[in-house]
Design an enzyme around this catalytic site. Sequence first.
Site, PDB file in Angstrom:
ATOM      1  N   GLY A 189       0.834  -1.196   0.000  1.00  0.00           N
ATOM      2  CA  GLY A 189       0.000   0.000   0.000  1.00  0.00           C
ATOM      3  C   GLY A 189       0.866   1.243   0.000  1.00  0.00           C
ATOM      4  O   GLY A 189       2.048   1.195   0.366  1.00  0.00           O
ATOM      5  N   GLN A 221       2.959   9.947   1.740  1.00  0.00           N
ATOM      6  CA  GLN A 221       4.267   9.289   1.679  1.00  0.00           C
ATOM      7  C   GLN A 221       5.108   9.773   0.506  1.00  0.00           C
ATOM      8  O   GLN A 221       6.337   9.669   0.525  1.00  0.00           O
ATOM      9  CB  GLN A 221       4.103   7.764   1.589  1.00  0.00           C
ATOM     10  CG  GLN A 221       3.548   7.155   2.865  1.00  0.00           C
ATOM     11  CD  GLN A 221       3.443   5.655   2.748  1.00  0.00           C
ATOM     12  OE1 GLN A 221       2.475   5.130   2.240  1.00  0.00           O
ATOM     13  NE2 GLN A 221       4.459   4.956   3.210  1.00  0.00           N
ATOM     14  N   CYS A 276       6.402  -0.395   7.156  1.00  0.00           N
ATOM     15  CA  CYS A 276       5.946   0.743   6.359  1.00  0.00           C
ATOM     16  C   CYS A 276       7.096   1.226   5.487  1.00  0.00           C
ATOM     17  O   CYS A 276       8.240   1.284   5.950  1.00  0.00           O
ATOM     18  CB  CYS A 276       5.479   1.864   7.289  1.00  0.00           C
ATOM     19  SG  CYS A 276       4.952   3.347   6.433  1.00  0.00           S
ATOM     20  N   LEU A 277       6.792   1.581   4.248  1.00  0.00           N
ATOM     21  CA  LEU A 277       7.839   2.062   3.333  1.00  0.00           C
ATOM     22  C   LEU A 277       8.483   3.352   3.850  1.00  0.00           C
ATOM     23  O   LEU A 277       9.603   3.680   3.484  1.00  0.00           O
ATOM     24  CB  LEU A 277       7.252   2.292   1.934  1.00  0.00           C
ATOM     25  CG  LEU A 277       6.724   1.040   1.220  1.00  0.00           C
ATOM     26  CD1 LEU A 277       6.039   1.419  -0.081  1.00  0.00           C
ATOM     27  CD2 LEU A 277       7.845   0.041   0.959  1.00  0.00           C
ATOM     28  N   HIS A 330      -3.948   0.816   8.019  1.00  0.00           N
ATOM     29  CA  HIS A 330      -2.594   1.389   7.943  1.00  0.00           C
ATOM     30  C   HIS A 330      -2.576   2.584   6.976  1.00  0.00           C
ATOM     31  O   HIS A 330      -2.043   3.652   7.303  1.00  0.00           O
ATOM     32  CB  HIS A 330      -1.614   0.294   7.492  1.00  0.00           C
ATOM     33  CG  HIS A 330      -0.191   0.747   7.390  1.00  0.00           C
ATOM     34  ND1 HIS A 330       0.790   0.311   8.258  1.00  0.00           N
ATOM     35  CD2 HIS A 330       0.415   1.601   6.527  1.00  0.00           C
ATOM     36  CE1 HIS A 330       1.939   0.891   7.928  1.00  0.00           C
ATOM     37  NE2 HIS A 330       1.742   1.672   6.876  1.00  0.00           N
ATOM     38  N   GLU A 331      -3.179   2.407   5.800  1.00  0.00           N
ATOM     39  CA  GLU A 331      -3.151   3.492   4.798  1.00  0.00           C
ATOM     40  C   GLU A 331      -4.039   4.664   5.213  1.00  0.00           C
ATOM     41  O   GLU A 331      -3.667   5.825   5.018  1.00  0.00           O
ATOM     42  CB  GLU A 331      -3.556   2.972   3.411  1.00  0.00           C
ATOM     43  CG  GLU A 331      -2.628   1.908   2.835  1.00  0.00           C
ATOM     44  CD  GLU A 331      -1.140   2.251   2.921  1.00  0.00           C
ATOM     45  OE1 GLU A 331      -0.778   3.426   2.776  1.00  0.00           O
ATOM     46  OE2 GLU A 331      -0.339   1.321   3.156  1.00  0.00           O
ATOM     47  N   HIS A 383      -2.284   6.900   7.560  1.00  0.00           N
ATOM     48  CA  HIS A 383      -1.358   7.834   6.905  1.00  0.00           C
ATOM     49  C   HIS A 383      -2.069   9.147   6.552  1.00  0.00           C
ATOM     50  O   HIS A 383      -1.470  10.218   6.608  1.00  0.00           O
ATOM     51  CB  HIS A 383      -0.804   7.235   5.606  1.00  0.00           C
ATOM     52  CG  HIS A 383       0.410   6.368   5.789  1.00  0.00           C
ATOM     53  ND1 HIS A 383       1.578   6.838   6.340  1.00  0.00           N
ATOM     54  CD2 HIS A 383       0.641   5.072   5.477  1.00  0.00           C
ATOM     55  CE1 HIS A 383       2.478   5.858   6.363  1.00  0.00           C
ATOM     56  NE2 HIS A 383       1.940   4.767   5.853  1.00  0.00           N
TER      57      HIS A 383
HETATM   58 NI    NI Z   1       2.872   2.920   5.660  1.00  0.00          NI
END
Ligand code: NI
Length: 169
Positions: A46, A51, A93-94, A135-136, A139
């Site tokens: 995701g 991000q 997480c990225l 999670h998304e 963000h």
């Molecule tokens: Ni993330």
Amino acid sequence: MAVLDINKYPAEVLKKKASPVTRIDKDLLILIDDMIETMYAAPGVGLAAPQIGISKRLAVIDISSKESEVPLIVLINPEFLKMEGRIEFEEGCLSVPEYTAKVDRAERVVVRATDREGREMEIEGEGLLAIALQHELDHLDGILFIDRISPLKREFFKKRYLKAHKAGK
Ligand code: NI
């Protein structure tokens, strides 16, 4: 399409509450395609617009694996209609490279969002999809998974992470 740079903790944009998407135009569709390509290139399951430095309520999710093919999801202005049950899952997480931690999440969720064609839709998620959705959507409210672990664990994480990433500054 282009692979975009992913902002990493502690970037300010990751802490901001994102603003709603007001128009689905050509620029937004290009941004969505770039986000999809960036997610696949990472690779991640995701990616949310903050991000990549865009504080808009927009995210993409693809939880497909070798074992199961699941459709790609594009979420514009998503919101929760329902959250139930409880599940603990090891998240990463990225934007927080090389760190994972167990996070408590709802086991099942229902999300309402607009898709890239401008149609309103409802998505029911269970298990991994429910976790990815939470999670998304976090963000978009400026919340990272490390904000959902115990204060003690978070302190350990910060010390280790900031030390490891100081060299680059
Ligand atoms: Ni993330």
